[in-house]
Design a protein around this motif. Structure first.
Motif, PDB file in Angstrom:
ATOM      1  N   ALA A  66      -5.713   0.094   8.149  1.00 25.73           N
ATOM      2  CA  ALA A  66      -5.400  -1.327   7.975  1.00 25.73           C
ATOM      3  C   ALA A  66      -3.896  -1.570   8.031  1.00 25.73           C
ATOM      4  O   ALA A  66      -3.436  -2.572   8.599  1.00 25.73           O
ATOM      5  CB  ALA A  66      -5.972  -1.823   6.649  1.00 25.73           C
ATOM      6  N   TYR A  78       1.267   4.389   1.344  1.00 28.80           N
ATOM      7  CA  TYR A  78       0.648   4.946   2.545  1.00 28.80           C
ATOM      8  C   TYR A  78       0.190   6.390   2.328  1.00 28.80           C
ATOM      9  O   TYR A  78      -0.870   6.795   2.806  1.00 28.80           O
ATOM     10  CB  TYR A  78       1.645   4.870   3.701  1.00 28.80           C
ATOM     11  CG  TYR A  78       1.082   5.262   5.045  1.00 28.80           C
ATOM     12  CD1 TYR A  78       0.286   4.378   5.779  1.00 28.80           C
ATOM     13  CD2 TYR A  78       1.327   6.513   5.591  1.00 28.80           C
ATOM     14  CE1 TYR A  78      -0.237   4.742   7.010  1.00 28.80           C
ATOM     15  CE2 TYR A  78       0.813   6.883   6.818  1.00 28.80           C
ATOM     16  CZ  TYR A  78       0.030   5.995   7.524  1.00 28.80           C
ATOM     17  OH  TYR A  78      -0.484   6.352   8.741  1.00 28.80           O
ATOM     18  N   THR A 122       0.831  -1.203   0.000  1.00 27.73           N
ATOM     19  CA  THR A 122       0.000   0.000   0.000  1.00 27.73           C
ATOM     20  C   THR A 122       0.864   1.251   0.000  1.00 27.73           C
ATOM     21  O   THR A 122       1.792   1.375   0.802  1.00 27.73           O
ATOM     22  CB  THR A 122      -0.916   0.031   1.241  1.00 27.73           C
ATOM     23  OG1 THR A 122      -1.777  -1.109   1.222  1.00 27.73           O
ATOM     24  CG2 THR A 122      -1.757   1.299   1.272  1.00 27.73           C
ATOM     25  N   ARG A 150      -2.439  -1.018  11.707  1.00 27.67           N
ATOM     26  CA  ARG A 150      -2.727  -2.131  12.618  1.00 27.67           C
ATOM     27  C   ARG A 150      -1.750  -3.284  12.431  1.00 27.67           C
ATOM     28  O   ARG A 150      -1.710  -4.184  13.268  1.00 27.67           O
ATOM     29  CB  ARG A 150      -4.162  -2.620  12.397  1.00 27.67           C
ATOM     30  CG  ARG A 150      -5.213  -1.672  12.947  1.00 27.67           C
ATOM     31  CD  ARG A 150      -6.613  -2.205  12.752  1.00 27.67           C
ATOM     32  NE  ARG A 150      -6.804  -3.516  13.369  1.00 27.67           N
ATOM     33  CZ  ARG A 150      -7.990  -4.114  13.509  1.00 27.67           C
ATOM     34  NH1 ARG A 150      -9.076  -3.508  13.067  1.00 27.67           N
ATOM     35  NH2 ARG A 150      -8.084  -5.293  14.079  1.00 27.67           N
ATOM     36  N   ARG A 151      -0.975  -3.240  11.352  1.00 26.47           N
ATOM     37  CA  ARG A 151      -0.064  -4.345  11.067  1.00 26.47           C
ATOM     38  C   ARG A 151       1.387  -3.987  11.354  1.00 26.47           C
ATOM     39  O   ARG A 151       2.290  -4.721  10.984  1.00 26.47           O
ATOM     40  CB  ARG A 151      -0.229  -4.794   9.602  1.00 26.47           C
ATOM     41  CG  ARG A 151      -1.615  -5.371   9.332  1.00 26.47           C
ATOM     42  CD  ARG A 151      -1.819  -5.731   7.881  1.00 26.47           C
ATOM     43  NE  ARG A 151      -0.948  -6.830   7.459  1.00 26.47           N
ATOM     44  CZ  ARG A 151      -0.873  -7.255   6.198  1.00 26.47           C
ATOM     45  NH1 ARG A 151      -1.626  -6.692   5.260  1.00 26.47           N
ATOM     46  NH2 ARG A 151      -0.059  -8.258   5.884  1.00 26.47           N
ATOM     47  N   TYR A 200      -7.347   0.790  18.411  1.00 28.99           N
ATOM     48  CA  TYR A 200      -7.674   0.107  17.159  1.00 28.99           C
ATOM     49  C   TYR A 200      -8.664  -1.050  17.295  1.00 28.99           C
ATOM     50  O   TYR A 200      -9.214  -1.501  16.290  1.00 28.99           O
ATOM     51  CB  TYR A 200      -6.391  -0.440  16.513  1.00 28.99           C
ATOM     52  CG  TYR A 200      -5.456   0.635  16.022  1.00 28.99           C
ATOM     53  CD1 TYR A 200      -5.695   1.296  14.824  1.00 28.99           C
ATOM     54  CD2 TYR A 200      -4.332   0.995  16.761  1.00 28.99           C
ATOM     55  CE1 TYR A 200      -4.851   2.285  14.370  1.00 28.99           C
ATOM     56  CE2 TYR A 200      -3.464   1.977  16.319  1.00 28.99           C
ATOM     57  CZ  TYR A 200      -3.729   2.625  15.120  1.00 28.99           C
ATOM     58  OH  TYR A 200      -2.887   3.603  14.670  1.00 28.99           O
ATOM     59  N   ALA A 253      -9.287   4.358   5.565  1.00 29.61           N
ATOM     60  CA  ALA A 253      -9.488   2.944   5.892  1.00 29.61           C
ATOM     61  C   ALA A 253      -8.258   2.118   5.545  1.00 29.61           C
ATOM     62  O   ALA A 253      -7.863   1.220   6.305  1.00 29.61           O
ATOM     63  CB  ALA A 253     -10.710   2.407   5.151  1.00 29.61           C
ATOM     64  N   GLU A 254      -7.626   2.432   4.409  1.00 29.29           N
ATOM     65  CA  GLU A 254      -6.426   1.706   3.998  1.00 29.29           C
ATOM     66  C   GLU A 254      -5.257   1.998   4.938  1.00 29.29           C
ATOM     67  O   GLU A 254      -4.486   1.105   5.281  1.00 29.29           O
ATOM     68  CB  GLU A 254      -6.056   2.073   2.562  1.00 29.29           C
ATOM     69  CG  GLU A 254      -7.052   1.555   1.529  1.00 29.29           C
ATOM     70  CD  GLU A 254      -6.837   2.145   0.154  1.00 29.29           C
ATOM     71  OE1 GLU A 254      -7.219   1.498  -0.843  1.00 29.29           O
ATOM     72  OE2 GLU A 254      -6.306   3.281   0.065  1.00 29.29           O
TER      73      GLU A 254
END
Length: 282
Positions: free
Chosen positions: A97, A87, A85, A100-101, A128, A93-94
């Protein structure tokens, strides 16, 4: 972990990993503050499942690049893809996501002084996740155990912790969301040699157990030699060289040569280099 057999040679002679192996890709990144350019057209790949040691002279921009990857510093040019992605161009939303990783251990731990260790670890969960207080407490205590802290550390405040305990508590917070990537900023600074070695071993164990990718900014030669699969050297506003330790030892650049073959490095390098040398060899 070493470069895989699927690596393809690039025009500059370096191996180019397959896209599926790259978890962070920085391309043509330029960062300036006012008229001062810190990073200029920088390229860097971080591969899935590796521990990458990122090193360079003080003030060269190591932490600047880390903060830029995390979206905390603006860049003037280039792209940074994390987990596939872009950033900067991602929608909310992306971005959520991706965030969170990853987990981050900031220099000196950066724990909230008014919160206990348990409460510090729960901060990302509250941000989160939608979990009950009981489940959050259970998960936070699991993270405390995972990083090797005693159970009673949960109720201590940062001011009651030793330097090594602060690092481990901060690492537990970085692992709170079960991330794919962990960013470590000078994780062994301020630790005694035994504590630093124990922390390096913990990072290697967690990488192997949890399948983490680790991006580690460090000055610690022992960490680079013992824990890192690959090393990237920042200098002259770009990545001068990236690869295994053997490449660092052969690379012809004054700072790289001085760092990896200097007096401090010799006690680490020399035993492995001379193990097979003829008796009496210099």
């Amino acid at each position: 972990m070493h470069p895989s057999d699927s690596d393809r040679p690039s025009p500059n002679g370096r191996a180019t990993p397959d896209d599926d192996d790259v978890i962070i890709r920085a391309t043509g990144v330029t960062v300036s503050f006012g008229e001062k350019t810190i990073l200029d057209n920088l390229d860097l790949d971080v591969r899935r499942g590796e521990i990458l040691g990122f090193v360079g002279p003080s003030g060269a921009g190591k932490s600047v690049l880390l903060r830029t990857i995390l979206g905390l510093n603006p860049k003037q040019a280039g792209t940074i893809e994390i987990l596939g992605t872009d950033y900067e161009r991602a929608n909310d939303a992306e971005r959520l996501a991706v965030e969170r990783r990853w987990g981050v251990l900031f220099q000196h731990g950066a724990l909230f002084s008014s919160l206990t260790v348990l409460e510090n670890i729960q901060v990302p969960m509250r941000e989160y996740l939608d979990l009950s207080p009981g489940l959050m407490e259970e998960l936070a205590r699991l993270k405390i155990d995972l990083v090797g802290l005693a159970p009673d550390a949960a109720d201590k405040f940062p001011s009651e912790l030793s330097g090594g305990m602060i690092k481990r508590a901060a690492l537990a917070r970085a692992l709170a969301l079960d991330p794919d990537i962990v960013f470590l900023d000078e994780p062994t600074s301020g630790l005694d040699p035994i504590g630093a070695a124990d922390f390096d071993q913990l990072i290697m164990t967690l990488r192997d157990t949890l399948g983490l990718t680790v991006y580690m900014v460090t000055h610690d030669l022992d960490s680079l030699f013992q824990a890192c699969d690959r090393i990237a050297v920042l200098g002259e506003r770009k990545v001068l060289v990236e690869g295994p330790l053997s490449m660092m030892l052969e690379f012809d650049h004054p700072w790289v040569h001085s760092y990896f073959r200097g007096k401090r490095a010799r006690t680490i390098v020399q035993p492995t280099q001379t193990a097979n040398a003829p008796v009496g060899a210099a």
